[in-house]
Motif scaffolding. Structure first.
Motif, PDB file in Angstrom:
ATOM      1  N   UNK A  42       0.920  -1.257  -0.021  1.00 24.24           N
ATOM      2  CA  UNK A  42       0.114   0.177  -0.051  1.00 24.24           C
ATOM      3  C   UNK A  42       0.905   1.284   0.068  1.00 24.24           C
ATOM      4  N   UNK A  43       2.131   1.379   0.584  1.00 19.98           N
ATOM      5  CA  UNK A  43       3.117   2.223   0.609  1.00 19.98           C
ATOM      6  C   UNK A  43       3.435   2.891  -0.840  1.00 19.98           C
ATOM      7  N   UNK A  44       3.744   1.461  -1.581  1.00 23.72           N
ATOM      8  CA  UNK A  44       4.223   1.567  -2.939  1.00 23.72           C
ATOM      9  C   UNK A  44       3.172   1.841  -3.990  1.00 23.72           C
ATOM     10  N   UNK A  45       2.115   1.434  -3.724  1.00 26.47           N
ATOM     11  CA  UNK A  45       0.961   1.711  -4.542  1.00 26.47           C
ATOM     12  C   UNK A  45      -0.077   2.612  -4.540  1.00 26.47           C
ATOM     13  N   UNK A  46      -0.146   3.132  -3.143  1.00 26.33           N
ATOM     14  CA  UNK A  46      -1.403   4.091  -2.783  1.00 26.33           C
ATOM     15  C   UNK A  46      -2.529   3.412  -2.460  1.00 26.33           C
ATOM     16  N   UNK A  47      -2.993   2.727  -3.294  1.00 29.74           N
ATOM     17  CA  UNK A  47      -4.253   2.179  -3.158  1.00 29.74           C
ATOM     18  C   UNK A  47      -4.308   0.958  -3.880  1.00 29.74           C
ATOM     19  N   UNK A  48      -4.986  -0.140  -3.204  1.00 32.00           N
ATOM     20  CA  UNK A  48      -5.186  -1.294  -3.943  1.00 32.00           C
ATOM     21  C   UNK A  48      -6.210  -2.277  -3.189  1.00 32.00           C
ATOM     22  N   UNK A  49      -6.916  -2.891  -4.050  1.00 36.61           N
ATOM     23  CA  UNK A  49      -7.913  -3.743  -3.625  1.00 36.61           C
ATOM     24  C   UNK A  49      -7.530  -5.092  -3.186  1.00 36.61           C
ATOM     25  N   UNK A  50      -8.207  -5.820  -2.194  1.00 37.64           N
ATOM     26  CA  UNK A  50      -7.968  -7.118  -1.834  1.00 37.64           C
ATOM     27  C   UNK A  50      -7.506  -8.096  -3.034  1.00 37.64           C
ATOM     28  N   UNK A  51      -8.307  -8.051  -4.152  1.00 43.32           N
ATOM     29  CA  UNK A  51      -7.812  -8.784  -5.265  1.00 43.32           C
ATOM     30  C   UNK A  51      -6.342  -8.602  -5.813  1.00 43.32           C
ATOM     31  N   UNK A  52      -6.069  -7.313  -5.896  1.00 47.89           N
ATOM     32  CA  UNK A  52      -5.050  -6.921  -6.448  1.00 47.89           C
ATOM     33  C   UNK A  52      -3.656  -7.147  -5.367  1.00 47.89           C
ATOM     34  N   UNK A  53      -4.073  -7.419  -3.956  1.00 44.65           N
ATOM     35  CA  UNK A  53      -3.070  -7.687  -2.995  1.00 44.65           C
ATOM     36  C   UNK A  53      -2.919  -9.085  -2.964  1.00 44.65           C
TER      37      UNK A  53
ATOM     38  N   UNK B  90     -11.765   5.927  -1.843  1.00 38.20           N
ATOM     39  CA  UNK B  90     -13.059   6.311  -2.713  1.00 38.20           C
ATOM     40  C   UNK B  90     -13.042   4.839  -3.815  1.00 38.20           C
ATOM     41  N   UNK B  91     -14.565   4.418  -3.710  1.00 34.43           N
ATOM     42  CA  UNK B  91     -14.680   3.181  -4.503  1.00 34.43           C
ATOM     43  C   UNK B  91     -14.462   3.727  -6.003  1.00 34.43           C
ATOM     44  N   UNK B  92     -13.976   2.697  -6.768  1.00 38.93           N
ATOM     45  CA  UNK B  92     -13.711   2.919  -8.222  1.00 38.93           C
ATOM     46  C   UNK B  92     -14.445   1.995  -8.874  1.00 38.93           C
ATOM     47  N   UNK B  93     -15.795   2.324  -9.220  1.00 37.49           N
ATOM     48  CA  UNK B  93     -16.769   1.664  -9.640  1.00 37.49           C
ATOM     49  C   UNK B  93     -17.159   0.378  -8.770  1.00 37.49           C
ATOM     50  N   UNK B  94     -16.835  -0.893  -8.975  1.00 31.64           N
ATOM     51  CA  UNK B  94     -17.169  -2.018  -8.086  1.00 31.64           C
ATOM     52  C   UNK B  94     -16.044  -2.241  -7.068  1.00 31.64           C
TER      53      UNK B  94
END
Length: 188
Positions: free
Chosen positions: A28-39, A67-71
């Motif tokens: 999260x520090x590297x990418x700023x925002x991630x979903x659980x799927x991306x993680x 903030x949500x991005x679509x779904x």
């Protein structure tokens, strides 16, 4: 810039003492925002496992929903500056929790060092010359050792704006630095 958040509550320190949670905070520090799927894709863990550990990090105030991005429902760090643990002998369990977190963090970081060393033969000359293993021993008072740590952190601060990709010079890479300042037992 804001200072690193100081954590000395044992329950918050223990919340970080899990290898996947440390990895998720790094990501999260590297990418700023991630979903659980991306993680899950980045760690090789299951989405369910990542979701659980992300919720634990949220529970203890390290991350929050972005903030949500679509779904998609991404997560982000509460602070971009990171955290520092503070040992408070007056807080029961503070020392033990900090020691456990330090052990786990050092173990995880040292694995990255060895992976980098194993890749050295494949690196271009400029990165071979930039790679350093440093070890030093000095005589200092506790106050001088603390000041040295502050000076080292001040050196890192000039690079912090580069978390924003637009601030990175061409050819830059994420560079990891691991340093410890600790004393030997007093000599008799």
């Amino acid at each position: 810039m804001e200072d690193r958040e100081l954590i000395n509550a044992p329950e918050r320190i223990r919340a970080l003492s899990h290898p996947l949670r440390l990895r998720l905070l790094d990501l999260l520090g590297e990418h700023a925002e991630l979903t659980a799927t991306q993680c899950a894709d980045l760690t090789g863990e299951s989405v369910a496992s990542c979701s659980f550990h992300l919720r634990m990090l949220e529970k203890y105030g390290f991350i929050e929903r972005a903030a949500p991005r679509g779904r998609e429902k991404p997560w982000r760090p509460v602070t971009r500056r990171g955290y520092a643990t503070g040992i408070d002998p007056d807080v029961p369990g503070s020392v033990q929790a900090t020691v456990e977190l330090a052990r786990m963090t050092f173990q995880q970081r040292s694995q990255r060092v060895w992976a980098a060393m194993e890749r050295l033969g494949q690196e271009p000359q400029e990165w071979l010359e930039a790679t350093r293993l440093m070890n030093s021993s000095i005589w200092a008072t506790a106050e001088e050792a603390a000041a040295l740590g502050d000076e080292i952190m001040a050196l890192f601060e000039k690079f912090e704006a580069r978390d924003d990709p637009s601030q990175r010079p061409p050819g830059s890479r994420r560079v990891r630095v691991m340093a410890t300042i600790h004393s030997e037992p007093p000599e008799d």
